[in-house]
Design a protein around this motif. Structure first.
Motif, mmCIF file in Angstrom:
data_model
loop_
_atom_site.group_PDB
_atom_site.id
_atom_site.type_symbol
_atom_site.label_atom_id
_atom_site.label_comp_id
_atom_site.label_asym_id
_atom_site.label_seq_id
_atom_site.Cartn_x
_atom_site.Cartn_y
_atom_site.Cartn_z
ATOM 1 N N ILE A 1 -30.645 11.509 19.367
ATOM 2 C CA ILE A 1 -31.018 12.917 19.553
ATOM 3 C C ILE A 1 -30.177 13.533 20.666
ATOM 4 N N VAL A 2 -29.979 12.804 21.751
ATOM 5 C CA VAL A 2 -29.137 13.275 22.853
ATOM 6 C C VAL A 2 -27.720 13.567 22.342
ATOM 7 N N ARG A 3 -27.208 12.680 21.527
ATOM 8 C CA ARG A 3 -25.860 12.854 20.960
ATOM 9 C C ARG A 3 -25.816 14.087 20.057
ATOM 10 N N ARG A 4 -26.810 14.220 19.211
ATOM 11 C CA ARG A 4 -26.868 15.343 18.275
ATOM 12 C C ARG A 4 -26.962 16.683 19.000
ATOM 13 N N GLU A 5 -27.609 16.682 20.155
ATOM 14 C CA GLU A 5 -27.802 17.918 20.907
ATOM 15 C C GLU A 5 -26.613 18.268 21.797
ATOM 16 N N GLY A 6 -25.560 17.468 21.741
ATOM 17 C CA GLY A 6 -24.367 17.777 22.519
ATOM 18 C C GLY A 6 -24.429 17.341 23.963
ATOM 19 N N ASP A 7 -25.360 16.437 24.294
ATOM 20 C CA ASP A 7 -25.518 15.973 25.670
ATOM 21 C C ASP A 7 -24.936 14.579 25.884
ATOM 22 N N LEU A 8 -24.128 14.104 24.945
ATOM 23 C CA LEU A 8 -23.618 12.742 25.043
ATOM 24 C C LEU A 8 -22.754 12.547 26.287
ATOM 25 N N ARG A 9 -21.852 13.484 26.570
ATOM 26 C CA ARG A 9 -20.982 13.325 27.739
ATOM 27 C C ARG A 9 -21.802 13.265 29.028
ATOM 28 N N ALA A 10 -22.794 14.166 29.146
ATOM 29 C CA ALA A 10 -23.657 14.160 30.332
ATOM 30 C C ALA A 10 -24.427 12.848 30.440
ATOM 31 N N TRP A 11 -24.894 12.330 29.301
ATOM 32 C CA TRP A 11 -25.630 11.060 29.282
ATOM 33 C C TRP A 11 -24.743 9.906 29.707
ATOM 34 N N GLN A 12 -23.521 9.853 29.202
ATOM 35 C CA GLN A 12 -22.610 8.772 29.550
ATOM 36 C C GLN A 12 -22.250 8.809 31.028
ATOM 37 N N THR A 13 -22.071 10.002 31.573
ATOM 38 C CA THR A 13 -21.794 10.137 33.009
ATOM 39 C C THR A 13 -22.988 9.664 33.828
ATOM 40 N N PHE A 14 -24.188 10.028 33.363
ATOM 41 C CA PHE A 14 -25.418 9.674 34.074
ATOM 42 C C PHE A 14 -25.612 8.172 34.156
ATOM 43 N N THR B 1 -33.064 15.616 34.855
ATOM 44 C CA THR B 1 -31.964 15.889 35.781
ATOM 45 C C THR B 1 -31.384 17.287 35.668
ATOM 46 N N LYS B 2 -31.775 18.049 34.698
ATOM 47 C CA LYS B 2 -31.249 19.401 34.520
ATOM 48 C C LYS B 2 -32.390 20.340 34.180
ATOM 49 N N LYS B 3 -32.411 21.498 34.808
ATOM 50 C CA LYS B 3 -33.490 22.455 34.577
ATOM 51 C C LYS B 3 -33.553 22.844 33.105
ATOM 52 N N GLY B 4 -34.735 22.782 32.555
ATOM 53 C CA GLY B 4 -34.947 23.165 31.169
ATOM 54 C C GLY B 4 -34.777 22.037 30.171
ATOM 55 N N ARG B 5 -34.182 20.915 30.598
ATOM 56 C CA ARG B 5 -33.929 19.824 29.644
ATOM 57 C C ARG B 5 -35.229 19.173 29.171
ATOM 58 N N LYS B 6 -36.170 18.947 30.077
ATOM 59 C CA LYS B 6 -37.434 18.327 29.682
ATOM 60 C C LYS B 6 -38.183 19.208 28.694
ATOM 61 N N ILE B 7 -38.097 20.521 28.883
ATOM 62 C CA ILE B 7 -38.789 21.438 27.969
ATOM 63 C C ILE B 7 -38.154 21.364 26.586
#
Length: 210
Positions: free
Chosen positions: A144-157, A178-184
């Motif tokens: 889901i993280v990958r599909r949402e375009g957050d893969l680069r941020a996840w890999q850095t994290f 770690t980012k405002k609005g991400r949990k929502i």
């Protein structure tokens, strides 16, 4: 269900989200009565609200039409304020709570002081994000993280020193905050990805009980 958020801080609100002039404890009853609200579901924050709303949609429930208002309180320690205003001492609504395990005591004491039954508290083992990640499995959440375009941020994290040696589940739970609005945003997404028989027990119990 956007109109449920009109009561997120117990104050009537204009369409732009600002509190209506003069709105206070005495003014709350009018919009609540007009909306036909009978039950207030008290949750700690907006990501919990997002998850409850998403599951209701999946189950074909219109909580607003059913007289159920989901209230994001801005933290468990605000439970006493909301329970007093919305529960038996105030508007007389039935109160239902969803909380993290470490906040259960706040909820129990707040509802007890308001004369509301503590049996209507649904408790997540750590928090709702942990429950959802465990229900889905780390691999599916990473998809889901990958599909949402957050893969680069996840890999850095996950390359950060503080994350080394942690399980993928713990890393994902921390990443969502770690980012405002991400949990929502992921509150909706993770619930929408659940198989019908994999809904975490606290969330399932809450929706079945209102």
């Amino acid at each position: 269900m956007a109109d449920m958020r009109a009561f997120s801080d117990g104050l009537p609100r204009r369409a732009d989200g600002a509190a209506r002039p003069g709105a206070g404890a005495g003014a709350v009853g009018d919009p609540v009565a007009r909306a036909g609200v009978r039950t207030a579901v008290l949750v700690e924050g907006p990501s919990d609200l997002a998850a409850v709303e998403a599951l209701a949609v999946l189950r074909g429930r219109d909580l607003t039409a059913e007289g159920v208002c989901v209230v994001s309180m801005g933290g468990a320690m605000n439970i006493g304020h909301y329970a007093a205003r919305l529960g038996p001492p105030g508007l007389g609504l039935r109160l239902v709570g969803l909380c993290d395990e470490r906040e259960q005591g706040y909820f129990e004491r707040g509802l007890e002081r308001a004369g509301a039954p503590g049996r209507d508290i649904f408790v997540c083992a750590a928090d709702l994000e942990e429950e959802l990640i465990r229900a889905l499995g780390a691999e599916k959440v990473e998809d889901i993280v990958r599909r949402e375009g957050d893969l680069r941020a996840w890999q850095t994290f996950v390359r950060q020193p503080a994350q080394l040696g942690r399980s993928p589940e713990r890393q994902l739970r921390r990443f969502l905050g770690t980012k405002k609005g991400r949990k929502i945003r992921y509150g909706h997404l993770l619930v929408e990805a659940l198989a019908p028989d994999r809904v975490p027990a606290p969330l399932e119990g809450l929706l079945a009980g209102v």
